[in-house]
Design an enzyme around this catalytic site. Structure first.
Site, PDB file in Angstrom:
ATOM      1  N   GLU A  78       1.292  -1.233   0.700  1.00  0.00           N
ATOM      2  CA  GLU A  78      -0.192   0.140   0.024  1.00  0.00           C
ATOM      3  C   GLU A  78       1.083   1.096   0.188  1.00  0.00           C
ATOM      4  O   GLU A  78       1.834   1.212   0.726  1.00  0.00           O
ATOM      5  CB  GLU A  78      -0.911   0.167   1.120  1.00  0.00           C
ATOM      6  N   ARG A  88     -17.854  -0.997   5.307  1.00  0.00           N
ATOM      7  CA  ARG A  88     -18.916  -1.753   4.070  1.00  0.00           C
ATOM      8  C   ARG A  88     -19.763  -2.843   5.082  1.00  0.00           C
ATOM      9  O   ARG A  88     -20.817  -2.949   4.849  1.00  0.00           O
ATOM     10  CB  ARG A  88     -18.032  -2.678   2.621  1.00  0.00           C
ATOM     11  N   CYS A 141      -8.454  -1.986   7.715  1.00  0.00           N
ATOM     12  CA  CYS A 141      -6.875  -2.031   7.837  1.00  0.00           C
ATOM     13  C   CYS A 141      -6.227  -0.663   7.281  1.00  0.00           C
ATOM     14  O   CYS A 141      -5.505  -0.346   7.842  1.00  0.00           O
ATOM     15  CB  CYS A 141      -6.829  -2.971   5.959  1.00  0.00           C
ATOM     16  N   HIS A 165      -1.424  -6.235   1.806  1.00  0.00           N
ATOM     17  CA  HIS A 165      -2.297  -6.675   1.091  1.00  0.00           C
ATOM     18  C   HIS A 165      -2.108  -7.889   0.657  1.00  0.00           C
ATOM     19  O   HIS A 165      -1.230  -7.862   0.394  1.00  0.00           O
ATOM     20  CB  HIS A 165      -3.441  -5.981   1.131  1.00  0.00           C
TER      21      HIS A 165
HETATM   22  N1  PCA Z   1      -8.218  -6.954   6.777  1.00  0.00           N
HETATM   23  C1  PCA Z   1      -9.573  -5.786   6.485  1.00  0.00           C
HETATM   24  C2  PCA Z   1      -9.520  -5.691   8.133  1.00  0.00           C
HETATM   25  C3  PCA Z   1      -8.535  -6.861   8.570  1.00  0.00           C
HETATM   26  C4  PCA Z   1      -8.154  -7.402   7.589  1.00  0.00           C
HETATM   27  O1  PCA Z   1      -7.522  -8.530   7.511  1.00  0.00           O
HETATM   28  C5  PCA Z   1      -9.318  -4.847   5.168  1.00  0.00           C
HETATM   29  O2  PCA Z   1      -8.562  -4.639   4.316  1.00  0.00           O
HETATM   30  O3  PCA Z   1      -9.546  -3.776   6.074  1.00  0.00           O
END
Ligand code: PCA
Length: 206
Positions: A78, A88, A141, A165
């Protein structure tokens, strides 16, 4: 040198979170740096509080957070966290903020301070798909990434921070047709590669 790595608990009806499965399997020492691991809850604000508590306790050189991005096919590093919560689905304690600033006094956004391009390049050298992502979403996140960078910025700390991610694990997509996944082994290798790059960059800026 210490690197703090955070991962999330399962959310949204899943029984596992790949970020936590990866966290558990990371080496405890990478390139001479101690790897400190913490699971934080998929909960707005509490996740940041838990991470900050740990930052105060261990005083790391860098913080790398990982989270599940179901539906993404690669390791996405990111670039930026934005000052907004827009959920959501409810978090793990039922909170569902909509169009709500995370910190009304905070900057609109913070860029990751880990070397995102080099991380992507090195992961691809391991033959694992990776790319820069220009949005961490508006759920927990992004909230955690923003919260950590905001804390570091406000307290003028010399700590690098960023967020990666990762896709679903294969076991999570058994009943999700046409949904990408990645093996645990590849995801662990990718995150360890990212940590190597981060350790190198911390050594340089010491
Ligand atoms: N993914 C979510 C929150 C916790 C996770 O592992 C997100 O992408 O916001």
């Amino acid at each position: 040198m210490k690197i703090l790595v955070t991962a999330f608990d399962p959310f949204g009806g899943e029984s596992i979170n790949p970020s936590y499965e990866v966290l558990k399997n990371l080496k405890d020492n990478i390139e001479g740096a101690e790897i400190v691991k913490i699971q934080v809850p998929t909960v707005f604000y509490l996740s940041v509080e838990k991470a900050i508590e740990k930052i105060k306790e261990v005083n790391p050189d860098a913080v790398l957070s990982i989270g599940q991005a179901g539906g993404r096919y690669d390791i996405s590093v990111e670039r930026v966290a934005i000052n907004i919560d827009d959920a959501r689905i409810p978090d793990n304690i039922g909170q569902q903020p909509i169009d709500t600033p995370i910190d009304p006094e905070g900057a609109p956004a913070y860029f990751a301070t880990i070397p995102i391009k080099e991380i992507v390049e090195e992961i691809k050298k391991e033959n694992i798909p990776a790319s820069i992502s220009n949005t961490a979403g508006t759920y927990v996140c992004n909230h955690l990434m923003y919260g950590i960078l905001n804390y570091i910025h406000k307290n003028k700390l010399n700590i690098k921070a960023g967020f990666i991610h990762i896709p679903y694990l294969p076991v999570q997509v058994l009943n999700k047709p046409s949904t990408p996944s990645m093996s645990l082994g590849d995801m662990v290798k990718a995150i360890e590669t990212a940590i190597k790059v981060i350790v190198k960059s911390c050594k340089k800026s010491r």
